[in-house]
Design a protein around this motif. Structure first.
Motif, PDB file in Angstrom:
ATOM      1  N   ARG A  66      78.899  -5.836 -37.966  1.00 45.74           N
ATOM      2  CA  ARG A  66      78.314  -6.329 -36.721  1.00 45.74           C
ATOM      3  C   ARG A  66      78.416  -5.166 -35.748  1.00 45.74           C
ATOM      4  NH1 ARG A  66      80.098 -10.304 -33.911  1.00 45.74           N
ATOM      5  NH2 ARG A  66      78.013 -11.167 -33.698  1.00 45.74           N
ATOM      6  N   VAL A  67      77.274  -4.781 -35.172  1.00 45.87           N
ATOM      7  CA  VAL A  67      77.235  -3.642 -34.261  1.00 45.87           C
ATOM      8  C   VAL A  67      76.826  -4.143 -32.878  1.00 45.87           C
ATOM      9  CG1 VAL A  67      76.211  -1.380 -33.789  1.00 45.87           C
ATOM     10  CG2 VAL A  67      76.630  -2.097 -36.161  1.00 45.87           C
ATOM     11  N   ARG A  68      77.618  -3.741 -31.867  1.00 42.18           N
ATOM     12  CA  ARG A  68      77.348  -4.176 -30.487  1.00 42.18           C
ATOM     13  C   ARG A  68      76.570  -3.091 -29.731  1.00 42.18           C
ATOM     14  NH1 ARG A  68      82.514  -6.021 -27.313  1.00 42.18           N
ATOM     15  NH2 ARG A  68      82.362  -7.601 -28.958  1.00 42.18           N
ATOM     16  N   PHE A  69      75.464  -3.490 -29.142  1.00 46.58           N
ATOM     17  CA  PHE A  69      74.627  -2.582 -28.347  1.00 46.58           C
ATOM     18  C   PHE A  69      74.649  -3.039 -26.899  1.00 46.58           C
ATOM     19  CE2 PHE A  69      73.010  -2.686 -32.632  1.00 46.58           C
ATOM     20  CZ  PHE A  69      72.727  -1.363 -32.928  1.00 46.58           C
ATOM     21  N   ARG A  70      74.617  -2.073 -25.987  1.00 47.80           N
ATOM     22  CA  ARG A  70      74.438  -2.443 -24.569  1.00 47.80           C
ATOM     23  C   ARG A  70      72.949  -2.723 -24.358  1.00 47.80           C
ATOM     24  NH1 ARG A  70      77.584   0.270 -20.411  1.00 47.80           N
ATOM     25  NH2 ARG A  70      75.574   1.120 -19.761  1.00 47.80           N
ATOM     26  N   GLN A  71      72.685  -3.820 -23.672  1.00 47.59           N
ATOM     27  CA  GLN A  71      71.281  -4.173 -23.408  1.00 47.59           C
ATOM     28  C   GLN A  71      70.540  -3.014 -22.753  1.00 47.59           C
ATOM     29  OE1 GLN A  71      69.490  -6.590 -24.341  1.00 47.59           O
ATOM     30  NE2 GLN A  71      70.515  -8.574 -24.268  1.00 47.59           N
ATOM     31  N   ARG A  72      71.233  -2.317 -21.834  1.00 41.62           N
ATOM     32  CA  ARG A  72      70.559  -1.244 -21.093  1.00 41.62           C
ATOM     33  C   ARG A  72      70.191  -0.058 -21.988  1.00 41.62           C
ATOM     34  NH1 ARG A  72      72.055  -1.294 -14.800  1.00 41.62           N
ATOM     35  NH2 ARG A  72      71.573  -3.514 -14.642  1.00 41.62           N
ATOM     36  N   ASP A  73      70.907   0.068 -23.124  1.00 43.10           N
ATOM     37  CA  ASP A  73      70.539   1.134 -24.062  1.00 43.10           C
ATOM     38  C   ASP A  73      69.302   0.737 -24.871  1.00 43.10           C
ATOM     39  OD1 ASP A  73      72.656   2.644 -23.196  1.00 43.10           O
ATOM     40  OD2 ASP A  73      74.005   2.027 -24.825  1.00 43.10           O
ATOM     41  N   LEU A  74      69.170  -0.563 -25.137  1.00 42.30           N
ATOM     42  CA  LEU A  74      68.033  -1.023 -25.939  1.00 42.30           C
ATOM     43  C   LEU A  74      66.749  -1.109 -25.113  1.00 42.30           C
ATOM     44  CD1 LEU A  74      69.650  -3.942 -27.989  1.00 42.30           C
ATOM     45  CD2 LEU A  74      69.215  -1.601 -28.753  1.00 42.30           C
ATOM     46  N   TRP A  75      66.899  -1.581 -23.872  1.00 41.36           N
ATOM     47  CA  TRP A  75      65.726  -1.823 -23.021  1.00 41.36           C
ATOM     48  C   TRP A  75      65.935  -1.073 -21.705  1.00 41.36           C
ATOM     49  CZ3 TRP A  75      63.211  -4.460 -26.618  1.00 41.36           C
ATOM     50  CH2 TRP A  75      63.899  -5.375 -27.404  1.00 41.36           C
ATOM     51  N   PRO A  76      65.248   0.040 -21.484  1.00 41.09           N
ATOM     52  CA  PRO A  76      65.468   0.817 -20.258  1.00 41.09           C
ATOM     53  C   PRO A  76      65.224   0.011 -18.980  1.00 41.09           C
ATOM     54  CG  PRO A  76      64.101   2.037 -21.828  1.00 41.09           C
ATOM     55  CD  PRO A  76      64.271   0.657 -22.389  1.00 41.09           C
ATOM     56  N   ASP A  77      64.369  -1.014 -19.068  1.00 39.63           N
ATOM     57  CA  ASP A  77      64.068  -1.798 -17.864  1.00 39.63           C
ATOM     58  C   ASP A  77      64.881  -3.085 -17.810  1.00 39.63           C
ATOM     59  OD1 ASP A  77      62.895  -3.042 -20.007  1.00 39.63           O
ATOM     60  OD2 ASP A  77      60.993  -3.502 -18.999  1.00 39.63           O
ATOM     61  N   TYR A  78      65.997  -3.149 -18.577  1.00 38.02           N
ATOM     62  CA  TYR A  78      66.780  -4.391 -18.617  1.00 38.02           C
ATOM     63  C   TYR A  78      67.245  -4.785 -17.223  1.00 38.02           C
ATOM     64  CZ  TYR A  78      70.123  -7.922 -20.035  1.00 38.02           C
ATOM     65  OH  TYR A  78      70.797  -9.111 -20.184  1.00 38.02           O
ATOM     66  N   ALA A  79      66.998  -6.049 -16.872  1.00 35.79           N
ATOM     67  CA  ALA A  79      67.249  -6.484 -15.488  1.00 35.79           C
ATOM     68  C   ALA A  79      68.551  -7.259 -15.323  1.00 35.79           C
ATOM     69  CB  ALA A  79      66.064  -7.340 -15.016  1.00 35.79           C
ATOM     70  N   GLY A  80      69.273  -7.544 -16.414  1.00 35.66           N
ATOM     71  CA  GLY A  80      70.509  -8.339 -16.311  1.00 35.66           C
ATOM     72  C   GLY A  80      71.696  -7.489 -15.908  1.00 35.66           C
ATOM     73  N   ALA A  81      72.908  -7.980 -16.186  1.00 39.17           N
ATOM     74  CA  ALA A  81      74.124  -7.283 -15.786  1.00 39.17           C
ATOM     75  C   ALA A  81      74.379  -6.066 -16.693  1.00 39.17           C
ATOM     76  CB  ALA A  81      75.312  -8.249 -15.859  1.00 39.17           C
ATOM     77  N   VAL A  82      75.115  -5.090 -16.143  1.00 45.91           N
ATOM     78  CA  VAL A  82      75.384  -3.825 -16.852  1.00 45.91           C
ATOM     79  C   VAL A  82      76.087  -4.061 -18.188  1.00 45.91           C
ATOM     80  CG1 VAL A  82      76.539  -1.577 -16.669  1.00 45.91           C
ATOM     81  CG2 VAL A  82      75.614  -2.667 -14.627  1.00 45.91           C
ATOM     82  N   ASP A  83      77.014  -5.027 -18.215  1.00 44.48           N
ATOM     83  CA  ASP A  83      77.821  -5.235 -19.420  1.00 44.48           C
ATOM     84  C   ASP A  83      77.141  -6.106 -20.470  1.00 44.48           C
ATOM     85  OD1 ASP A  83      79.895  -3.692 -18.502  1.00 44.48           O
ATOM     86  OD2 ASP A  83      80.908  -5.367 -17.513  1.00 44.48           O
ATOM     87  N   ASP A  84      75.963  -6.636 -20.196  1.00 46.18           N
ATOM     88  CA  ASP A  84      75.305  -7.526 -21.166  1.00 46.18           C
ATOM     89  C   ASP A  84      75.072  -6.791 -22.485  1.00 46.18           C
ATOM     90  OD1 ASP A  84      75.334  -9.455 -19.242  1.00 46.18           O
ATOM     91  OD2 ASP A  84      73.162  -9.581 -18.979  1.00 46.18           O
ATOM     92  N   SER A  85      75.199  -7.538 -23.596  1.00 42.32           N
ATOM     93  CA  SER A  85      75.157  -6.879 -24.906  1.00 42.32           C
ATOM     94  C   SER A  85      74.436  -7.735 -25.946  1.00 42.32           C
ATOM     95  CB  SER A  85      76.587  -6.583 -25.378  1.00 42.32           C
ATOM     96  OG  SER A  85      77.306  -7.796 -25.516  1.00 42.32           O
ATOM     97  N   VAL A  86      74.099  -7.085 -27.058  1.00 39.44           N
ATOM     98  CA  VAL A  86      73.541  -7.769 -28.227  1.00 39.44           C
ATOM     99  C   VAL A  86      74.352  -7.320 -29.428  1.00 39.44           C
ATOM    100  CG1 VAL A  86      71.518  -8.174 -29.678  1.00 39.44           C
ATOM    101  CG2 VAL A  86      71.197  -7.597 -27.284  1.00 39.44           C
ATOM    102  N   GLU A  87      74.723  -8.251 -30.285  1.00 39.27           N
ATOM    103  CA  GLU A  87      75.414  -7.895 -31.517  1.00 39.27           C
ATOM    104  C   GLU A  87      74.509  -8.237 -32.691  1.00 39.27           C
ATOM    105  OE1 GLU A  87      79.934  -8.303 -29.763  1.00 39.27           O
ATOM    106  OE2 GLU A  87      79.420  -9.423 -31.570  1.00 39.27           O
ATOM    107  N   ILE A  88      74.362  -7.264 -33.592  1.00 39.65           N
ATOM    108  CA  ILE A  88      73.406  -7.380 -34.701  1.00 39.65           C
ATOM    109  C   ILE A  88      74.122  -7.064 -36.007  1.00 39.65           C
ATOM    110  CG2 ILE A  88      71.171  -6.561 -35.567  1.00 39.65           C
ATOM    111  CD1 ILE A  88      70.582  -5.489 -32.753  1.00 39.65           C
TER     112      ILE A  88
END
Lengths: 99, 220
Positions: A66-88
């Protein structure tokens, strides 16, 4: 099932998902390819779905992470909080070490 | 009784009341042509039965067993975890073993329980298809399988949660779990305030399917 001693990447390791586009039954979502994340855990070893989809089961099981990504790394225009993440869940042959 | 078309019970088909004209029959599922995949599924099932791999009664019993799974199973695990910290630790560490102590079957696929805290809110999706913890929650809702939910909850989870009426404080991390491979997920929601001393049954009654997927929180 969760034997963390038996995978190439320990929890916390930074990994990059290969930017590849092979045909067939691939379980690596396009949105994470080429991106860097952090291993959250080793899930265990499982047969490769890219082979199983074609009826080939005579191969050694692969490490699945399971790999955790920061939303802001995946989507440059991510509008949520800095710490939001996706685990895949990603199989080892899709991962390479990253700094 | 008045139906959608204004029909009364006197002129509904099959009421046995003759009144000089005919109504169309209600359409049957089999009226349309059999699609490729339904035909393939029927053919595979018939072959497996013909070859004696399993019987028609086994197939029926398995469908019946899967149809018997409901979110009440997941709710029972969560209610127990809220009342028993040792059980909660066991459930998060090894859900299969913990659920077995309550005679609950988590299914053949490893199931990971993701605990919501004051710092993290978890939500589940399968962007590739529609993987879902069927053994603990039963059949998945249509929205879970929709392209809208699957494509957007990984990209703008807070906007999607807001559409469900769920507003997560900006200081809490929203963590999306994409079930892309061999794991299934269930969310362990936070226990709502004002429920001290509540019985396991009373707590379980508060816990909804949507809270176990993570698109809402549990409220009193």
């Amino acid at each position: 099932m969760t034997d963390s001693s038996d995978g190439a990447f320990p929890p916390g390791a930074r990994v990059r998902v290969r930017r590849a586009h092979p045909p067939g039954h691939v379980r690596t979502p396009h949105y994470c390819r080429g991106h860097i994340g952090e291993v959250e855990r080793l899930c265990g070893h499982f047969r490769n779905p890219e082979e199983l989809a074609y009826g080939r089961a005579d191969h050694a099981p692969l490490a699945l992470y399971r790999v955790r990504f920061r939303q802001r790394d995946l989507w440059p225009d991510y509008a949520g909080a800095v710490d939001d993440s996706v685990e895949i869940e990603l199989y080892e042959h899709w991962l390479e070490p990253a700094r | 009784m008045t139906g959608d078309n204004g029909a009364t019970s006197e002129n509904l088909p099959g009421s046995g009341h003759e009144h000089g004209h005919r109504h169309p029959n209600q359409p049957d599922l089999e009226d349309g042509p059999l699609g490729y995949y339904p035909a393939m599924a029927d053919a595979v099932a018939e072959l497996l039965i013909e070859k004696g791999v399993f019987g028609a009664d086994d197939l029926r019993a398995t469908i019946d067993y899967m149809a018997s799974r409901t979110p009440a199973l997941g709710a029972r695990l969560v209610a127990r975890a809220w009342r028993d910290p040792d059980f909660k630790r066991a459930l998060v560490a090894d859900s299969r073993a913990a659920a077995e102590t309550l005679d609950i079957d988590t299914g053949p696929t490893p199931l990971l329980v993701m605990e919501n805290t004051a710092h993290v809110h978890n939500v589940i999706v399968c962007t590739l298809c529609s993987c879902y913890p069927v053994f603990l929650l039963g059949k998945s809702p249509d929205w879970y399988k929709s392209r809208n939910y699957r494509s957007r909850v990984v990209r703008e989870p807070r906007a999607v949660l807001a559409e469900f009426g769920t507003h997560i404080a900006p200081e809490r991390e929203v963590r999306v779990h994409d079930s892309t491979a061999d794991m299934r997920y269930m969310v362990l929601p936070m226990r709502p305030g004002g429920t001290d001393g509540w019985s396991e049954e009373a707590l379980a009654a508060l816990i909804t399917r949507d809270a176990l997927v993570g698109v809402c929180e549990v409220t009193r």
